[in-house]
Design a protein around this motif. Structure first.
Motif, PDB file in Angstrom:
ATOM      1  N   THR A  58       0.838  -1.196   0.000  1.00 44.95           N
ATOM      2  CA  THR A  58       0.000   0.000   0.000  1.00 44.95           C
ATOM      3  C   THR A  58       0.873   1.247   0.000  1.00 44.95           C
ATOM      4  O   THR A  58       2.062   1.195   0.308  1.00 44.95           O
ATOM      5  CB  THR A  58      -0.942   0.018   1.215  1.00 44.95           C
ATOM      6  OG1 THR A  58      -0.179   0.103   2.424  1.00 44.95           O
ATOM      7  CG2 THR A  58      -1.815  -1.228   1.244  1.00 44.95           C
ATOM      8  N   GLY A  59       0.264   2.367  -0.362  1.00 49.50           N
ATOM      9  CA  GLY A  59       1.038   3.608  -0.474  1.00 49.50           C
ATOM     10  C   GLY A  59       2.192   3.446  -1.431  1.00 49.50           C
ATOM     11  O   GLY A  59       3.287   3.961  -1.204  1.00 49.50           O
ATOM     12  N   SER A  99      -2.605   2.924  -4.076  1.00 47.40           N
ATOM     13  CA  SER A  99      -2.288   4.284  -3.638  1.00 47.40           C
ATOM     14  C   SER A  99      -3.521   5.144  -3.823  1.00 47.40           C
ATOM     15  O   SER A  99      -4.402   4.815  -4.623  1.00 47.40           O
ATOM     16  CB  SER A  99      -1.110   4.880  -4.425  1.00 47.40           C
ATOM     17  OG  SER A  99      -1.504   5.232  -5.733  1.00 47.40           O
ATOM     18  N   SER A 129      -7.734   4.051  -0.817  1.00 46.54           N
ATOM     19  CA  SER A 129      -7.141   4.548   0.414  1.00 46.54           C
ATOM     20  C   SER A 129      -7.097   3.472   1.491  1.00 46.54           C
ATOM     21  O   SER A 129      -8.070   2.712   1.660  1.00 46.54           O
ATOM     22  CB  SER A 129      -7.960   5.741   0.944  1.00 46.54           C
ATOM     23  OG  SER A 129      -7.503   6.137   2.224  1.00 46.54           O
ATOM     24  N   VAL A 130      -6.001   3.435   2.235  1.00 47.88           N
ATOM     25  CA  VAL A 130      -5.899   2.495   3.352  1.00 47.88           C
ATOM     26  C   VAL A 130      -6.853   2.864   4.490  1.00 47.88           C
ATOM     27  O   VAL A 130      -7.074   2.062   5.398  1.00 47.88           O
ATOM     28  CB  VAL A 130      -4.457   2.416   3.893  1.00 47.88           C
ATOM     29  CG1 VAL A 130      -3.512   1.896   2.838  1.00 47.88           C
ATOM     30  CG2 VAL A 130      -3.998   3.754   4.455  1.00 47.88           C
ATOM     31  N   THR A 131      -7.406   4.067   4.460  1.00 49.20           N
ATOM     32  CA  THR A 131      -8.364   4.468   5.497  1.00 49.20           C
ATOM     33  C   THR A 131      -9.779   4.004   5.186  1.00 49.20           C
ATOM     34  O   THR A 131     -10.677   4.164   6.019  1.00 49.20           O
ATOM     35  CB  THR A 131      -8.377   5.997   5.685  1.00 49.20           C
ATOM     36  OG1 THR A 131      -8.858   6.617   4.486  1.00 49.20           O
ATOM     37  CG2 THR A 131      -6.983   6.520   6.000  1.00 49.20           C
ATOM     38  N   ASN A 191       2.468  -2.788   4.727  1.00 55.03           N
ATOM     39  CA  ASN A 191       1.516  -1.765   5.129  1.00 55.03           C
ATOM     40  C   ASN A 191       2.252  -0.427   5.223  1.00 55.03           C
ATOM     41  O   ASN A 191       2.909  -0.122   6.221  1.00 55.03           O
ATOM     42  CB  ASN A 191       0.892  -2.122   6.480  1.00 55.03           C
ATOM     43  CG  ASN A 191      -0.069  -3.285   6.391  1.00 55.03           C
ATOM     44  OD1 ASN A 191      -0.990  -3.280   5.567  1.00 55.03           O
ATOM     45  ND2 ASN A 191       0.131  -4.294   7.223  1.00 55.03           N
ATOM     46  N   ASN A 192       2.141   0.350   4.163  1.00 49.29           N
ATOM     47  CA  ASN A 192       2.797   1.650   4.090  1.00 49.29           C
ATOM     48  C   ASN A 192       1.726   2.719   3.888  1.00 49.29           C
ATOM     49  O   ASN A 192       0.756   2.503   3.169  1.00 49.29           O
ATOM     50  CB  ASN A 192       3.776   1.661   2.915  1.00 49.29           C
ATOM     51  CG  ASN A 192       4.461   3.002   2.753  1.00 49.29           C
ATOM     52  OD1 ASN A 192       5.086   3.509   3.676  1.00 49.29           O
ATOM     53  ND2 ASN A 192       4.339   3.586   1.566  1.00 49.29           N
ATOM     54  N   THR A 193       1.911   3.879   4.538  1.00 47.17           N
ATOM     55  CA  THR A 193       0.903   4.934   4.449  1.00 47.17           C
ATOM     56  C   THR A 193       1.576   6.294   4.342  1.00 47.17           C
ATOM     57  O   THR A 193       2.802   6.411   4.429  1.00 47.17           O
ATOM     58  CB  THR A 193       0.015   4.960   5.715  1.00 47.17           C
ATOM     59  OG1 THR A 193       0.769   5.481   6.814  1.00 47.17           O
ATOM     60  CG2 THR A 193      -0.498   3.577   6.058  1.00 47.17           C
ATOM     61  N   LEU A 224      -5.331   5.964   9.596  1.00 46.68           N
ATOM     62  CA  LEU A 224      -4.231   5.989   8.631  1.00 46.68           C
ATOM     63  C   LEU A 224      -3.057   5.110   9.035  1.00 46.68           C
ATOM     64  O   LEU A 224      -2.466   4.435   8.182  1.00 46.68           O
ATOM     65  CB  LEU A 224      -3.747   7.429   8.444  1.00 46.68           C
ATOM     66  CG  LEU A 224      -2.636   7.655   7.425  1.00 46.68           C
ATOM     67  CD1 LEU A 224      -3.116   7.339   6.014  1.00 46.68           C
ATOM     68  CD2 LEU A 224      -2.127   9.096   7.506  1.00 46.68           C
ATOM     69  N   ASN A 281      -5.440   0.726   9.698  1.00 51.92           N
ATOM     70  CA  ASN A 281      -5.152   0.161   8.377  1.00 51.92           C
ATOM     71  C   ASN A 281      -4.486  -1.207   8.498  1.00 51.92           C
ATOM     72  O   ASN A 281      -4.814  -2.148   7.784  1.00 51.92           O
ATOM     73  CB  ASN A 281      -4.266   1.111   7.568  1.00 51.92           C
ATOM     74  CG  ASN A 281      -2.861   1.218   8.137  1.00 51.92           C
ATOM     75  OD1 ASN A 281      -2.707   1.540   9.316  1.00 51.92           O
ATOM     76  ND2 ASN A 281      -1.863   0.970   7.336  1.00 51.92           N
TER      77      ASN A 281
END
Length: 234
Positions: free
Chosen positions: A10-11, A35, A55-57, A81-83, A105, A109
């Motif tokens: 992610t991200g 992303s 979005s991870v949110t 898991n990157n944000t 966030l 997540n």
């Protein structure tokens, strides 16, 4: 269905997330990237994987990401898991809404992703997750109050999860970067870093790749600082 290893990042449209996607592709994973902009789609197309905008949110976006990946490939071997970054400001000036946004966030997540992928990893006999955190989870920074507080909680969740699922062959670790070259830092900050420079995003990706690999098969529940010596405590 495929026997190829599959990694969800992610991200992943830029910065650390993109660097992780590129490194894991080099390591033989098929990358599945998310992303909030379309940039992850472009990166995935270049790397021969799948890219999605979301979005991870948003729990629905995470659910769609995992379900689509599992339906297409039949497996998920690795998750990064990157944000982005939560709100900053003076400690008591940060609003309730900003704290709640930060919770979604940088902590929930990971909890939500774990709920989705753990049954898949248990069924296939193993897997690994790495959470991108921050050095300030270890030594709280007044410059990053929301991140410091909530990512300290992320470290606690990582340990609880790792212990709960170790017997199933599912591992979770956290990487805590210092300052990274994907954004500008001032000279005063640079001078605080014993190595005298920010990390290259590829150096963070190297640590992540190790923690997802078989070479780290006995490493779980750890918070690994990759900060050029920035933090003081041993």
């Amino acid at each position: 269905m495929t026997a190829t290893k599959v990694a969800v990042v992610t991200g992943a449209g830029s910065g650390i997330g993109e660097a992780c996607a590129r490194r894991l592709t080099e390591d033989g994973y098929t990358p599945v990237l998310l992303s909030p902009s379309g940039s992850a789609v472009d990166v995935a197309q270049e790397l021969g994987g799948d890219g999605y905008e979301g979005s991870v949110t948003d729990p629905d976006d995470l659910t769609a990401l995992v379900e689509t990946t599992h339906e297409r490939y039949g497996r998920i071997d690795a998750v990064v898991n990157n944000t982005g970054h939560p709100a900053t400001g003076d400690l008591l000036d940060i609003s309730d809404a900003e704290w709640h946004e930060g919770l979604d966030l940088v902590l929930l997540n990971t909890v939500r992703m774990a709920r989705l992928v753990t049954p898949i990893m248990e069924e296939q006999g193993g897997g690994a997750l790495v959470n991108i955190s921050t050095f300030s989870a270890f030594e709280p920074s007044a410059e990053f109050p929301v991140s410091s507080v909530l990512r300290a909680g992320l470290g606690a969740f990582t340990k609880l999860y790792a212990d709960r699922y170790a017997a199933s062959g599912v591992r979770m670790n956290t990487v805590q970067p210092g300052f990274v070259d994907s954004y500008e830092i001032d000279e005063a900050t640079r001078e605080e870093i014993p190595m005298g420079r920010p990390a290259r995003t590829a150096e963070i990706a190297d640590a992540v790749a190790y923690l997802l690999s078989s070479e780290s098969s006995y490493v779980t529940g750890q918070n690994i600082r990759v900060d050029g010596g920035l933090t003081d405590a041993v």
